[in-house]
Design an enzyme around this catalytic site. Structure first.
Site, PDB file in Angstrom:
ATOM      1  N   ASP A  54       0.850  -1.197   0.000  1.00  0.00           N
ATOM      2  CA  ASP A  54       0.000   0.000   0.000  1.00  0.00           C
ATOM      3  C   ASP A  54       0.884   1.244   0.000  1.00  0.00           C
ATOM      4  O   ASP A  54       1.725   1.413   0.884  1.00  0.00           O
ATOM      5  CB  ASP A  54      -0.886  -0.015   1.241  1.00  0.00           C
ATOM      6  CG  ASP A  54      -2.012   0.998   1.186  1.00  0.00           C
ATOM      7  OD1 ASP A  54      -1.808   2.079   0.587  1.00  0.00           O
ATOM      8  OD2 ASP A  54      -3.077   0.737   1.753  1.00  0.00           O
ATOM      9  N   PHE A  67      -2.282  -8.336  -8.340  1.00  0.00           N
ATOM     10  CA  PHE A  67      -2.121  -6.903  -8.566  1.00  0.00           C
ATOM     11  C   PHE A  67      -1.274  -6.644  -9.806  1.00  0.00           C
ATOM     12  O   PHE A  67      -1.567  -5.736 -10.585  1.00  0.00           O
ATOM     13  CB  PHE A  67      -1.487  -6.238  -7.331  1.00  0.00           C
ATOM     14  CG  PHE A  67      -1.728  -4.757  -7.271  1.00  0.00           C
ATOM     15  CD1 PHE A  67      -2.753  -4.236  -6.509  1.00  0.00           C
ATOM     16  CD2 PHE A  67      -0.941  -3.877  -7.994  1.00  0.00           C
ATOM     17  CE1 PHE A  67      -2.986  -2.861  -6.463  1.00  0.00           C
ATOM     18  CE2 PHE A  67      -1.156  -2.517  -7.954  1.00  0.00           C
ATOM     19  CZ  PHE A  67      -2.191  -2.009  -7.189  1.00  0.00           C
TER      20      PHE A  67
END
Length: 213
Positions: A119, A194
């Site tokens: 993140d 991702f």
């Protein structure tokens, strides 16, 4: 990009072998107690849905893989994927990776550390929450065996260059070594979910690899 909704986990799956809570673990952590053997160990920080763990464990059965995931629902989802695939050389811990490295992992115990798309905590006031920080990098250096590797990928250029500077400033790791982008041979031929999303949308991925002398 927000995290997608997860499919429900089959309640019949037994997760006891491949899932644990961080605070239930003995210190120092011992891989033999989980995997029942002495084998090379690789640790992934931020396991997400578990694609890397599943593919790596299936492709290299002589290596043990451990994922650390701070989200309970993602940690259980990743563990369920391992249980469904009957992979005995991978497991997931639910908890804070920074604590696990600092308080549980012994010196010279890990062959590789993988950090993929952490993140970025976009807001300036939240930057202190980023996982790539001096304390973690020092612990990574401490737990890596000589010749051990650190793999760090992100799709955020600023975070990538900041992280390279942190590694250079607080650990005697060789690198960064370039990591070429591998063409995907199938629709799921990516290291993580991702990575798949970013590449299919035409985004740029910044990859690096470091080695402990």
């Amino acid at each position: 990009m927000g995290r997608p909704i997860l499919r429900k986990i089959d309640p019949a799956l037994d997760l006891s072998r491949c899932f644990s809570e961080l605070d239930s673990l003995r210190r120092p952590w011992n891989a033999v107690s989980v995997f029942g053997r002495n084998a090379p160990l690789e640790v992934e920080v931020g396991t997400g849905k578990g694609m890397f763990l599943r593919k790596a464990a299936a492709g290299t059965p002589d290596v043990d893989f451990l994922g650390i995931e701070i989200s309970l629902k993602y940690a259980k989802y990743a563990a369920a994927g391992l249980a469904k695939a009957e992979l005995t050389n991978a497991a997931v811990i639910h908890g804070d990776a920074l604590r696990f490295f600092a308080e549980w992992l012994p010196d010279l115990s890990v062959d590789a550390v993988h950090i993929y798309f952490p993140d970025p905590w976009w807001k300036k006031r939240h930057r202190k929450r980023r996982v790539m920080r001096e304390s973690l990098v020092r612990d990574i250096f401490r737990v890596l065996l000589p010749g051990g590797r650190l793999h760090f990928w992100t799709d955020v250029a600023e975070y990538f260059h900041e992280s390279l500077a942190i590694v250079a400033g607080c650990a005697s790791l060789e690198g960064p070594m370039p990591v070429p982008e591998k063409p995907a041979e199938t629709d799921m031929d990516f290291r993580t979910h991702f990575e798949r999303r970013v590449r299919l949308q035409g985004g740029t991925i910044y990859r690096s690899e470091f080695r402990k002398p």
